[in-house]
Design an enzyme around this catalytic site. Structure first.
Site, PDB file in Angstrom:
ATOM      1  N   THR A  49       0.853  -1.202   0.000  1.00 14.85           N
ATOM      2  CA  THR A  49       0.000   0.000   0.000  1.00 14.85           C
ATOM      3  C   THR A  49       0.885   1.247   0.000  1.00 14.85           C
ATOM      4  OG1 THR A  49      -1.815  -1.110   1.135  1.00 14.85           O
ATOM      5  CG2 THR A  49      -1.699   1.285   1.393  1.00 14.85           C
ATOM      6  N   ASN A 105      -6.168  -9.643  -7.471  1.00  9.33           N
ATOM      7  CA  ASN A 105      -6.308 -10.310  -6.172  1.00  9.33           C
ATOM      8  C   ASN A 105      -7.667 -10.971  -5.987  1.00  9.33           C
ATOM      9  OD1 ASN A 105      -6.685  -7.387  -6.271  1.00  9.33           O
ATOM     10  ND2 ASN A 105      -7.450  -7.553  -4.199  1.00  9.33           N
ATOM     11  N   GLN A 123       0.287  -9.973  -5.979  1.00 12.83           N
ATOM     12  CA  GLN A 123      -0.265 -11.337  -6.019  1.00 12.83           C
ATOM     13  C   GLN A 123       0.582 -12.284  -6.868  1.00 12.83           C
ATOM     14  OE1 GLN A 123      -2.756 -12.570  -4.238  1.00 12.83           O
ATOM     15  NE2 GLN A 123      -3.389 -10.640  -3.305  1.00 12.83           N
ATOM     16  N   ALA A 168       5.484  -8.645   1.614  1.00 13.11           N
ATOM     17  CA  ALA A 168       5.993  -9.900   2.188  1.00 13.11           C
ATOM     18  C   ALA A 168       4.897 -10.834   2.685  1.00 13.11           C
ATOM     19  CB  ALA A 168       6.938  -9.581   3.352  1.00 13.11           C
ATOM     20  N   HIS A 169       3.806 -10.254   3.219  1.00 12.76           N
ATOM     21  CA  HIS A 169       2.849 -11.139   3.917  1.00 12.76           C
ATOM     22  C   HIS A 169       1.973 -11.968   2.979  1.00 12.76           C
ATOM     23  CE1 HIS A 169      -1.095  -8.841   3.791  1.00 12.76           C
ATOM     24  NE2 HIS A 169      -0.274  -7.868   3.463  1.00 12.76           N
ATOM     25  N   CYS A 188      -9.173  -6.013   1.808  1.00 11.82           N
ATOM     26  CA  CYS A 188      -8.902  -4.594   2.066  1.00 11.82           C
ATOM     27  C   CYS A 188     -10.133  -3.728   1.895  1.00 11.82           C
ATOM     28  CB  CYS A 188      -7.796  -4.107   1.149  1.00 11.82           C
ATOM     29  SG  CYS A 188      -6.345  -5.099   1.376  1.00 11.82           S
TER      30      CYS A 188
HETATM   31  N1  PLP Z   1      -2.110  -4.834  -4.042  1.00 12.75           N
HETATM   32  C1  PLP Z   1      -2.747  -6.014  -4.091  1.00 12.75           C
HETATM   33  C2  PLP Z   1      -3.069  -6.626  -5.424  1.00 12.75           C
HETATM   34  C3  PLP Z   1      -3.112  -6.674  -2.900  1.00 12.75           C
HETATM   35  O1  PLP Z   1      -3.743  -7.854  -2.966  1.00 12.75           O
HETATM   36  C4  PLP Z   1      -2.788  -6.060  -1.674  1.00 12.75           C
HETATM   37  C5  PLP Z   1      -3.218  -6.669  -0.401  1.00 12.75           C
HETATM   38  O2  PLP Z   1      -4.339  -7.132  -0.267  1.00 12.75           O
HETATM   39  C6  PLP Z   1      -2.094  -4.838  -1.677  1.00 12.75           C
HETATM   40  C7  PLP Z   1      -1.786  -4.250  -2.880  1.00 12.75           C
HETATM   41  C8  PLP Z   1      -1.726  -4.151  -0.405  1.00 12.75           C
HETATM   42  O3  PLP Z   1      -0.679  -4.838   0.210  1.00 12.75           O
HETATM   43  P1  PLP Z   1      -0.272  -4.538   1.739  1.00 12.75           P
HETATM   44  O4  PLP Z   1      -1.170  -5.382   2.571  1.00 12.75           O
HETATM   45  O5  PLP Z   1       1.164  -4.931   1.832  1.00 12.75           O
HETATM   46  O6  PLP Z   1      -0.482  -3.103   1.959  1.00 12.75           O
END
Ligand code: PLP
Length: 394
Positions: A71, A146, A175, A196-197, A327
């Site tokens: 993000t 995603n 992804q 990373a997660h 999200c």
């Molecule tokens: N972009 C995509 C395609 C995602 O699936 C996600 C997380 O769900 C993100 C960005 C955001 O990642 P983060 O959780 O590291 O902020």
């Protein structure tokens, strides 16, 4: 113990990563910017992690910048350069869509077909048209979606964008990083972001890739989001989350193993075949090779439950899955389940179907027996909550 089928939202840590983090958190705490030997050791580990990640991507070490999440990386990109127009798709992650809106620059939303693909010929026409007065364009197209798993051809998009000297191309690769091969040799995006997660690493760490040629040409104009001590070569201030970064590099190396990808691929294929009956409507690409490895998104033809109800009923049966992007479920409207997935809507899927869609996302931690018991549980729900066939008008 529940069966975890929500790996697109986040993943369990690899046991090797847990062990490493445990050791690092006990023994290593130095600031990589300190000049004493403990600090120098931390700096060395930081640079080794950067090199390990760069190697996976066939990128240069100085093209990788660590930050707190994808993000943040996506926000950084939208703030980095001056441009006049954004071209993106309505199926991007919220961190791209909201960053684009926050710039207050005009946004051109690309159309998607039912499988979630953008049309490359249409993109070329739009780039030509919008480039006429040499406006600078930020094009942001994710590699793997995603929610519905559509894999865009980022090599072809990069090749196209490179025909235009006024276009910067960013791709959100959250992804797909280590789940699919990404080679950052031309033609490739100018920027990518990852986290990373999503690959069995810790939460709270991500990276942004910035192509060297872009750095050489524009770094004097870069606007950074977080200013301060000038860490990460002045791109992102704040003491690096060093132990999480080291763990990220290890998770990336493990998840990048061919056997691991093949394992997810065979589970994916097995699941996908089971969906190939009249009981299900699949969303996203019909061709498995054009899907994010492990992603499945579908609606049940014989069950009246809406997405969120289905997720909760499956939860009671011991399965963790989702109705779409984790999200966006924080948003007020999602809390009341008023709207179905914005991605499915962008693909033109009828509300009566998209409102009953669920997402399963697999990892190498899953097994074939998990999948068999999933389908048994679905059968039970179909029997308990049958969808009465709507009487079609003649
Ligand atoms: N972009 C995509 C395609 C995602 O699936 C996600 C997380 O769900 C993100 C960005 C955001 O990642 P983060 O959780 O590291 O902020």
């Amino acid at each position: 113990m529940s069966i975890y089928f929500d790996n697109a939202a986040t993943t369990p840590l690899f046991p090797e990563v847990i062990e490493l983090l445990d050791k690092l958190n006990r023994e290593s705490f130095a600031n990589p910017s300190s000049i004493h030997s403990l600090g120098r050791k931390a700096k060395k580990q930081l640079e080794k992690s950067r090199a390990d990640i760069a190697e996976i991507l066939q990128a240069k070490t100085n093209e990788i910048f660590f930050c707190s999440s994808a993000t943040e990386a996506n926000n950084m990109i939208f703030n980095l350069l001056d441009y006049d127009l954004v071209i993106t798709s309505p199926a991007e992650h919220a961190s791209v869509i909201e960053s684009a809106k926050a710039t207050t620059k005009p946004i051109h939303w690309l159309e998607l077909n039912q499988e979630g693909f953008i049309d490359l010929e249409n993109l070329e026409r739009i780039l030509q048209e919008k480039s006429q007065d040499n406006k600078k364009i930020l094009l942001s197209i994710m590699h793997g979606n995603n929610e519905i798993g559509t894999l865009q051809n980022i090599k072809a998009i990069a090749e196209l964008s490179q025909k235009f000297s006024n276009v910067f191309f960013h791709s959100d690769c959250v992804q797909t990083f280590t789940k699919h091969e990404i080679i950052l040799q031309d033609p490739c995006p100018d920027f990518i972001s990852a986290s990373a997660h999503k690959i069995h690493g810790p939460k709270g760490v991500g990276f942004l890739y910035i192509k060297n040629s872009i750095q050489e040409k524009y770094s004097h104009k870069f606007k950074t989001l977080i200013v301060g001590g000038g860490q990460e070569s002045d791109m992102r201030s704040g003491t690096e989350n060093i132990n999480a970064i080291i763990a990220f590099a290890l998770a990336a190396q493990i998840n990048n193993q061919k056997e691991r990808r093949e394992r997810v691929n065979s589970l994916h294929e097995y699941f996908f075949k089971k969906l190939n009956t009249n009981d299900f409507i699949c969303h996203g690409p019909k061709n498995l090779e054009q899907r994010v490895n492990g992603n499945l998104n579908f609606s049940l033809n014989n069950c009246k439950l809406r997405s969120e109800e289905l997720v909760l009923q499956m939860d009671l049966k011991g399965f963790a899955l989702s109705s779409g992007s984790a999200c966006t479920s924080n948003k007020a409207e999602a809390a009341f389940a008023i709207e179905s997935s914005y991605v499915l809507r962008a693909c033109g899927i009828d509300e009566s179907i998209s409102s009953r869609a669920i997402r399963v996302s697999l990892s190498s931690f899953n097994n074939f027996a998990d999948i068999d018991s999933f389908f048994l549980a679905i059968k039970e729900l179909e029997a308990k909550f049958p969808l009465k066939q709507m009487i079609k008008s003649p």
